[in-house]
Design a protein around this motif. Structure first.
Motif, PDB file in Angstrom:
ATOM      1  N   SER A 146      54.258  96.230  72.789  1.00  0.00           N
ATOM      2  CA  SER A 146      53.513  95.931  74.008  1.00  0.00           C
ATOM      3  C   SER A 146      54.212  96.532  75.212  1.00  0.00           C
ATOM      4  N   ASN A 147      53.462  97.298  75.984  1.00  0.00           N
ATOM      5  CA  ASN A 147      54.000  97.833  77.231  1.00  0.00           C
ATOM      6  C   ASN A 147      54.110  96.752  78.297  1.00  0.00           C
ATOM      7  N   MET A 148      53.405  95.648  78.081  1.00  0.00           N
ATOM      8  CA  MET A 148      53.399  94.557  79.054  1.00  0.00           C
ATOM      9  C   MET A 148      54.596  93.615  78.873  1.00  0.00           C
ATOM     10  N   SER A 149      55.301  93.753  77.747  1.00  0.00           N
ATOM     11  CA  SER A 149      56.422  92.879  77.447  1.00  0.00           C
ATOM     12  C   SER A 149      57.626  93.208  78.334  1.00  0.00           C
ATOM     13  N   ASN A 150      58.361  92.180  78.701  1.00  0.00           N
ATOM     14  CA  ASN A 150      59.608  92.383  79.447  1.00  0.00           C
ATOM     15  C   ASN A 150      60.730  92.833  78.520  1.00  0.00           C
ATOM     16  N   GLN A 151      60.510  92.672  77.212  1.00  0.00           N
ATOM     17  CA  GLN A 151      61.512  93.024  76.216  1.00  0.00           C
ATOM     18  C   GLN A 151      61.447  94.541  75.958  1.00  0.00           C
ATOM     19  N   PRO A 152      62.600  95.206  75.870  1.00  0.00           N
ATOM     20  CA  PRO A 152      62.575  96.645  75.581  1.00  0.00           C
ATOM     21  C   PRO A 152      61.975  96.907  74.194  1.00  0.00           C
ATOM     22  N   ILE A 153      61.531  98.130  73.964  1.00  0.00           N
ATOM     23  CA  ILE A 153      60.863  98.477  72.709  1.00  0.00           C
ATOM     24  C   ILE A 153      61.760  98.209  71.506  1.00  0.00           C
ATOM     25  N   TYR A 154      63.043  98.613  71.582  1.00  0.00           N
ATOM     26  CA  TYR A 154      63.919  98.368  70.431  1.00  0.00           C
ATOM     27  C   TYR A 154      64.046  96.874  70.171  1.00  0.00           C
ATOM     28  N   GLY A 155      64.023  96.070  71.230  1.00  0.00           N
ATOM     29  CA  GLY A 155      64.108  94.616  71.094  1.00  0.00           C
ATOM     30  C   GLY A 155      62.861  94.038  70.437  1.00  0.00           C
ATOM     31  N   GLN A 156      61.711  94.610  70.757  1.00  0.00           N
ATOM     32  CA  GLN A 156      60.466  94.154  70.130  1.00  0.00           C
ATOM     33  C   GLN A 156      60.494  94.444  68.633  1.00  0.00           C
ATOM     34  N   ILE A 157      60.978  95.625  68.266  1.00  0.00           N
ATOM     35  CA  ILE A 157      61.092  95.989  66.849  1.00  0.00           C
ATOM     36  C   ILE A 157      62.078  95.054  66.162  1.00  0.00           C
ATOM     37  N   TYR A 158      63.241  94.862  66.769  1.00  0.00           N
ATOM     38  CA  TYR A 158      64.279  93.981  66.222  1.00  0.00           C
ATOM     39  C   TYR A 158      63.708  92.586  65.971  1.00  0.00           C
ATOM     40  N   THR A 159      63.067  92.025  66.973  1.00  0.00           N
ATOM     41  CA  THR A 159      62.552  90.663  66.888  1.00  0.00           C
ATOM     42  C   THR A 159      61.493  90.528  65.800  1.00  0.00           C
TER      43      THR A 159
ATOM     44  N   ASN B 248      71.518  84.872  54.775  1.00  0.00           N
ATOM     45  CA  ASN B 248      72.614  83.979  55.110  1.00  0.00           C
ATOM     46  C   ASN B 248      71.966  82.690  55.600  1.00  0.00           C
ATOM     47  N   THR B 249      71.913  81.685  54.752  1.00  0.00           N
ATOM     48  CA  THR B 249      71.179  80.466  55.080  1.00  0.00           C
ATOM     49  C   THR B 249      71.708  79.806  56.351  1.00  0.00           C
ATOM     50  N   GLU B 250      72.999  79.905  56.588  1.00  0.00           N
ATOM     51  CA  GLU B 250      73.560  79.304  57.805  1.00  0.00           C
ATOM     52  C   GLU B 250      73.072  80.060  59.044  1.00  0.00           C
ATOM     53  N   LEU B 251      72.997  81.381  58.951  1.00  0.00           N
ATOM     54  CA  LEU B 251      72.498  82.199  60.052  1.00  0.00           C
ATOM     55  C   LEU B 251      71.038  81.874  60.338  1.00  0.00           C
ATOM     56  N   ILE B 252      70.256  81.740  59.291  1.00  0.00           N
ATOM     57  CA  ILE B 252      68.833  81.416  59.461  1.00  0.00           C
ATOM     58  C   ILE B 252      68.675  80.018  60.043  1.00  0.00           C
TER      59      ILE B 252
ATOM     60  N   GLU C 280      69.347  80.140  63.670  1.00  0.00           N
ATOM     61  CA  GLU C 280      68.214  80.771  64.355  1.00  0.00           C
ATOM     62  C   GLU C 280      67.093  79.756  64.567  1.00  0.00           C
ATOM     63  N   HIS C 281      66.795  78.989  63.536  1.00  0.00           N
ATOM     64  CA  HIS C 281      65.759  77.956  63.660  1.00  0.00           C
ATOM     65  C   HIS C 281      66.165  76.882  64.670  1.00  0.00           C
ATOM     66  N   LEU C 282      67.426  76.486  64.648  1.00  0.00           N
ATOM     67  CA  LEU C 282      67.896  75.480  65.607  1.00  0.00           C
ATOM     68  C   LEU C 282      67.756  75.979  67.041  1.00  0.00           C
ATOM     69  N   LYS C 283      68.057  77.249  67.267  1.00  0.00           N
ATOM     70  CA  LYS C 283      67.899  77.818  68.608  1.00  0.00           C
ATOM     71  C   LYS C 283      66.437  77.778  69.046  1.00  0.00           C
ATOM     72  N   ARG C 284      65.543  78.094  68.113  1.00  0.00           N
ATOM     73  CA  ARG C 284      64.116  78.068  68.444  1.00  0.00           C
ATOM     74  C   ARG C 284      63.654  76.639  68.746  1.00  0.00           C
ATOM     75  N   ILE C 285      64.131  75.673  67.947  1.00  0.00           N
ATOM     76  CA  ILE C 285      63.770  74.278  68.182  1.00  0.00           C
ATOM     77  C   ILE C 285      64.263  73.831  69.551  1.00  0.00           C
ATOM     78  N   GLU C 286      65.499  74.183  69.881  1.00  0.00           N
ATOM     79  CA  GLU C 286      66.044  73.820  71.192  1.00  0.00           C
ATOM     80  C   GLU C 286      65.188  74.398  72.319  1.00  0.00           C
ATOM     81  N   GLY C 287      64.746  75.614  72.158  1.00  0.00           N
ATOM     82  CA  GLY C 287      63.882  76.230  73.168  1.00  0.00           C
ATOM     83  C   GLY C 287      62.575  75.471  73.322  1.00  0.00           C
ATOM     84  N   HIS C 288      61.984  75.077  72.189  1.00  0.00           N
ATOM     85  CA  HIS C 288      60.740  74.308  72.242  1.00  0.00           C
ATOM     86  C   HIS C 288      60.978  72.937  72.880  1.00  0.00           C
TER      87      HIS C 288
END
Length: 124
Positions: A6-19, A80-84, A87-95
């Motif tokens: 998306s050109n409308m995203s604030n995230q750079p293109i490489y970041g969009q691919i990464y995510t 890496n289950t701990e890494l995942i 990641e989920h905990l970070k998303r939950i905290e954001g929500h």
């Protein structure tokens, strides 16, 4: 695997691919050992620079989501289950932060939020 830029995203293109690739891996749509498109092929499909695609792949590898086999390509790394979990905990905290912000606007108490959560859990 579909990647939408998306050109409308604030995230750079490489970041969009990464995510998006990271989300495919975390969700299980991409599994351990699955081969990713080559850097050149993905760049061509997305009509972007090879350098941009390489940067996304480099970051995915640095963070342990993929690995590279010289002359063969890039593959999804063992989860890496701990890494995942982190990641989920970070998303939950954001929500939860967003819930807290909205609760203040709606003048909801802690008990109101807990009750809403309990109702939602019972529905599932």
């Amino acid at each position: 695997m579909d990647i939408v830029l998306s050109n409308m995203s604030n995230q750079p293109i490489y970041g969009q691919i990464y995510t998006q690739i990271k989300n495919y891996i975390i969700s299980g749509e991409l599994r351990e050992g699955d081969m990713l498109p080559s850097i050149r092929a993905l760049a061509k499909d997305l009509r972007i620079s090879v350098i941009t695609t390489k940067r996304a792949y480099d970051e995915l590898e640095r963070d342990g989501y993929i690995y590279t086999v010289a002359g063969k390509g890039c593959y999804v790394a063992e989860k890496n289950t701990e890494l995942i979990r982190e990641e989920h905990l970070k998303r939950i905290e954001g929500h939860l932060r967003e819930i807290q912000r909205l609760a203040k606007v709606c003048n909801l108490s802690h008990d109101d939020i807990i009750e809403m959560f309990s109702i939602i859990q019972k529905e599932e």
